[in-house]
Design a protein around this motif. Structure first.
Motif, PDB file in Angstrom:
ATOM      1  N   ALA A  19       0.829  -1.208   0.000  1.00 54.99           N
ATOM      2  CA  ALA A  19       0.000   0.000   0.000  1.00 54.99           C
ATOM      3  C   ALA A  19       0.861   1.255   0.000  1.00 54.99           C
ATOM      4  O   ALA A  19       0.539   2.250  -0.667  1.00 54.99           O
ATOM      5  CB  ALA A  19      -0.931  -0.013   1.219  1.00 54.99           C
ATOM      6  N   ILE A  20       1.972   1.224   0.745  1.00 50.65           N
ATOM      7  CA  ILE A  20       2.892   2.362   0.781  1.00 50.65           C
ATOM      8  C   ILE A  20       3.466   2.628  -0.608  1.00 50.65           C
ATOM      9  O   ILE A  20       3.514   3.779  -1.077  1.00 50.65           O
ATOM     10  CB  ILE A  20       4.021   2.096   1.795  1.00 50.65           C
ATOM     11  N   LYS A  21       3.870   1.553  -1.285  1.00 49.81           N
ATOM     12  CA  LYS A  21       4.427   1.703  -2.636  1.00 49.81           C
ATOM     13  C   LYS A  21       3.362   2.180  -3.623  1.00 49.81           C
ATOM     14  O   LYS A  21       3.628   3.013  -4.495  1.00 49.81           O
ATOM     15  CB  LYS A  21       5.031   0.381  -3.093  1.00 49.81           C
ATOM     16  N   ARG A  42       3.476   5.486  -5.878  1.00 50.69           N
ATOM     17  CA  ARG A  42       3.475   5.312  -7.336  1.00 50.69           C
ATOM     18  C   ARG A  42       2.283   6.012  -7.988  1.00 50.69           C
ATOM     19  O   ARG A  42       2.422   6.659  -9.038  1.00 50.69           O
ATOM     20  CB  ARG A  42       3.463   3.809  -7.643  1.00 50.69           C
ATOM     21  N   GLU A  43       1.117   5.905  -7.379  1.00 53.80           N
ATOM     22  CA  GLU A  43      -0.092   6.401  -8.016  1.00 53.80           C
ATOM     23  C   GLU A  43      -0.417   7.854  -7.666  1.00 53.80           C
ATOM     24  O   GLU A  43      -0.978   8.579  -8.485  1.00 53.80           O
ATOM     25  CB  GLU A  43      -1.271   5.500  -7.614  1.00 53.80           C
ATOM     26  N   ASN A  44      -0.087   8.270  -6.448  1.00 51.17           N
ATOM     27  CA  ASN A  44      -0.497   9.604  -5.995  1.00 51.17           C
ATOM     28  C   ASN A  44       0.667  10.517  -5.632  1.00 51.17           C
ATOM     29  O   ASN A  44       0.452  11.687  -5.289  1.00 51.17           O
ATOM     30  CB  ASN A  44      -1.427   9.476  -4.782  1.00 51.17           C
ATOM     31  N   LEU A  75      10.931   0.203  -5.762  1.00 48.13           N
ATOM     32  CA  LEU A  75       9.622   0.562  -6.291  1.00 48.13           C
ATOM     33  C   LEU A  75       9.474   0.056  -7.723  1.00 48.13           C
ATOM     34  O   LEU A  75      10.270   0.382  -8.605  1.00 48.13           O
ATOM     35  CB  LEU A  75       9.460   2.089  -6.262  1.00 48.13           C
ATOM     36  N   GLU A  76       8.457  -0.777  -7.932  1.00 43.82           N
ATOM     37  CA  GLU A  76       8.236  -1.334  -9.261  1.00 43.82           C
ATOM     38  C   GLU A  76       7.172  -0.519  -9.989  1.00 43.82           C
ATOM     39  O   GLU A  76       6.488   0.312  -9.407  1.00 43.82           O
ATOM     40  CB  GLU A  76       7.786  -2.794  -9.174  1.00 43.82           C
ATOM     41  N   LYS A  77       7.036  -0.803 -11.282  1.00 46.59           N
ATOM     42  CA  LYS A  77       6.046  -0.085 -12.100  1.00 46.59           C
ATOM     43  C   LYS A  77       4.636  -0.550 -11.742  1.00 46.59           C
ATOM     44  O   LYS A  77       4.439  -1.656 -11.321  1.00 46.59           O
ATOM     45  CB  LYS A  77       6.310  -0.327 -13.589  1.00 46.59           C
TER      46      LYS A  77
END
Length: 238
Positions: free
Chosen positions: A188-190, A194-196, A236-238
């Motif tokens: 969730a942290i990643k 990544r998204e926000n 961090l992955e895509k």
């Protein structure tokens, strides 16, 4: 008019007063040269007493906190006690970098509440805080403290995310919990980053202990946080 260097000189041997002073100023004092303000002292007729046994140096205070965190038993402590203890640790580690230290602000609908919000001091020089300012455009950092026996879950991550707003220069939160987080929380942290573009770091009591040991060994606790951030960004992955 009293120069800040004179005040720093006066409180240099009194840890409680020094921390109170540093918490009030909104700029870093790292580069200020502290000299004895003879004229100022003569005006005050100050007599120094080196026998005051109430004064405790930084290392002794850090050693005390280190022992406390290593002996912490969350079953016997309240959430309020954990919040107070963690704030004390963070203040001794980051008082040169952070100011404000405002507690328990509720959201507008009164449904949620974060524990402490800090402001990164103007002209801060330490790399971790500069990185947050420049790359996450964050001037404020939220801290949350979880005195949980179990690891925290993605629920706590998503709740903390609600407090972060880019337009308020508040894109970074640090959650301190006794035993860290589970795998879903880490995902969730990643995902939140990544998204926000919101950064949430989760520290455990072991991390608090490591940062205190960093300071005892002549290093900076913020360097430890920088390493935690590096690991997160690298993985961090895509």
């Amino acid at each position: 008019m009293i120069d800040i260097s004179a005040l720093l000189y006066l409180v240099q041997d009194n840890e409680e007063l020094k921390y109170r002073l540093l918490s009030l100023v909104e700029f870093t004092t790292e580069d200020i040269e502290i000299k004895e303000p003879k004229e100022f002292l003569s005006l005050l007729d100050v007599v120094e007493d080196e026998t005051l046994d109430s004064l405790i140096d930084d290392n002794e205070r850090i050693k005390q906190l280190l022992q406390e965190v290593n002996d912490w038993e969350q079953d016997k402590k309240t959430s309020a006690e954990y919040e107070k203890f963690c704030t004390k640790v963070l203040k001794i580690l980051f008082l040169n970098d952070l100011t404000l230290w405002r507690k328990q602000q509720k959201s507008n609908d009164d449904l949620y509440r974060f524990d402490v919000i800090c402001k990164i001091k103007d002209d801060v020089t330490r790399a971790f805080w500069k990185f947050l300012e420049e790359y996450f455009r964050s001037k404020y950092v939220i801290f949350e403290f979880k005195n949980y026996k179990d690891v925290i879950t993605q629920k706590e991550i998503y709740t903390t995310e609600k407090y972060l707003y880019a337009k308020a220069l508040r894109c970074v939160a640090i959650i301190v919990s006794c035993n860290g987080s589970d795998e879903n929380a880490k995902k969730a942290i990643k995902g939140t980053l990544r998204e926000n573009g919101k950064l949430i770091l989760n520290l455990s009591n072991r991390d608090l202990s490591n940062m205190l040991e960093y300071e005892l060994n002549g290093n900076l606790a913020s360097e430890y946080l920088y390493n935690v951030l590096d690991e997160m960004l690298i993985e961090l992955e895509k």
